[in-house]
Design a protein around this motif. Structure first.
Motif, PDB file in Angstrom:
ATOM      1  N   THR A 128       2.493   1.671  -3.411  1.00  0.00           N
ATOM      2  CA  THR A 128       1.525   2.164  -4.394  1.00  0.00           C
ATOM      3  C   THR A 128       1.235   3.642  -4.148  1.00  0.00           C
ATOM      4  OG1 THR A 128       0.529  -0.027  -4.515  1.00  0.00           O
ATOM      5  CG2 THR A 128      -0.784   1.781  -5.349  1.00  0.00           C
ATOM      6  N   TRP A 129       1.104   4.007  -2.893  1.00  0.00           N
ATOM      7  CA  TRP A 129       0.788   5.390  -2.566  1.00  0.00           C
ATOM      8  C   TRP A 129       1.938   6.309  -2.989  1.00  0.00           C
ATOM      9  CZ3 TRP A 129       2.923   8.479   1.568  1.00  0.00           C
ATOM     10  CH2 TRP A 129       2.250   9.671   1.756  1.00  0.00           C
ATOM     11  N   ARG A 130       3.175   5.864  -2.797  1.00  0.00           N
ATOM     12  CA  ARG A 130       4.341   6.677  -3.181  1.00  0.00           C
ATOM     13  C   ARG A 130       4.439   6.817  -4.708  1.00  0.00           C
ATOM     14  NH1 ARG A 130       9.367   5.010   0.748  1.00  0.00           N
ATOM     15  NH2 ARG A 130       8.554   6.028   2.588  1.00  0.00           N
ATOM     16  N   ARG A 131       4.127   5.780  -5.446  1.00  0.00           N
ATOM     17  CA  ARG A 131       4.192   5.861  -6.908  1.00  0.00           C
ATOM     18  C   ARG A 131       3.139   6.809  -7.460  1.00  0.00           C
ATOM     19  NH1 ARG A 131       3.528   0.144  -7.974  1.00  0.00           N
ATOM     20  NH2 ARG A 131       4.837  -0.610  -6.326  1.00  0.00           N
ATOM     21  N   LYS A 132       2.013   6.904  -6.793  1.00  0.00           N
ATOM     22  CA  LYS A 132       0.945   7.793  -7.276  1.00  0.00           C
ATOM     23  C   LYS A 132       1.271   9.265  -7.044  1.00  0.00           C
ATOM     24  CE  LYS A 132      -2.955   4.659  -6.974  1.00  0.00           C
ATOM     25  NZ  LYS A 132      -4.262   4.427  -6.395  1.00  0.00           N
ATOM     26  N   ARG A 133       2.126   9.557  -6.072  1.00  0.00           N
ATOM     27  CA  ARG A 133       2.442  10.966  -5.781  1.00  0.00           C
ATOM     28  C   ARG A 133       3.464  11.511  -6.683  1.00  0.00           C
ATOM     29  NH1 ARG A 133       3.013  12.447   0.362  1.00  0.00           N
ATOM     30  NH2 ARG A 133       5.132  12.427  -0.235  1.00  0.00           N
ATOM     31  N   ALA A 149       0.829  -1.205   0.000  1.00  0.00           N
ATOM     32  CA  ALA A 149       0.000   0.000   0.000  1.00  0.00           C
ATOM     33  C   ALA A 149       0.860   1.250   0.000  1.00  0.00           C
ATOM     34  CB  ALA A 149      -0.926  -0.012   1.216  1.00  0.00           C
ATOM     35  N   VAL A 150       1.913   1.266   0.826  1.00  0.00           N
ATOM     36  CA  VAL A 150       2.818   2.433   0.892  1.00  0.00           C
ATOM     37  C   VAL A 150       3.532   2.595  -0.452  1.00  0.00           C
ATOM     38  CG1 VAL A 150       4.941   3.297   1.965  1.00  0.00           C
ATOM     39  CG2 VAL A 150       3.102   2.362   3.389  1.00  0.00           C
TER      40      VAL A 150
END
Length: 109
Positions: A104-109, A101-102
């Motif tokens: 994925t969240w970092r790649r989206k930012r 989850a972390v």
């Protein structure tokens, strides 16, 4: 003196020839049916289905055995969960999901 086959009457010989022709015709019909492409394809299909069923049956038994072995690791004989084994695995799963989850969240930012 013993009788020889030469003492048969023409009618007996004709009847014998008729019987032999009938037997020969049946034999040829059987051979024709056995070598017919539909028969060959049917036999091959039946053999493949049998092999697949056998393979699937063995696979089912192996999977069932593996599931039972895993279940035995996490549940005692009475059916109660073995917390000393369940909790560490649950924490590991939560940690791995959290890392994904972390990431994925970092790649989206």
């Amino acid at each position: 003196m013993a009788e020889t086959s030469d003492t048969r009457t023409p009618a007996q010989i004709e009847a014998d020839i008729r019987r032999r022709r009938e037997v020969l015709a049946e034999t040829l019909d059987e051979i024709g049916a056995r070598v017919h492409p539909k028969t060959i394809v049917g036999d091959v299909k039946a053999k493949v289905v049998s092999n697949v069923d056998h393979t699937l049956g063995r696979a089912y038994v192996q999977v069932n055995r593996a599931v039972s072995d895993v279940k035995a690791q996490f549940v005692d004989d009475e059916g109660a969960p073995r917390l000393e084994r369940v909790v560490p695995v649950a924490l590991l799963v939560v940690g791995v999901v959290g890392l994904f989850a972390v990431g994925t969240w970092r790649r989206k930012r």
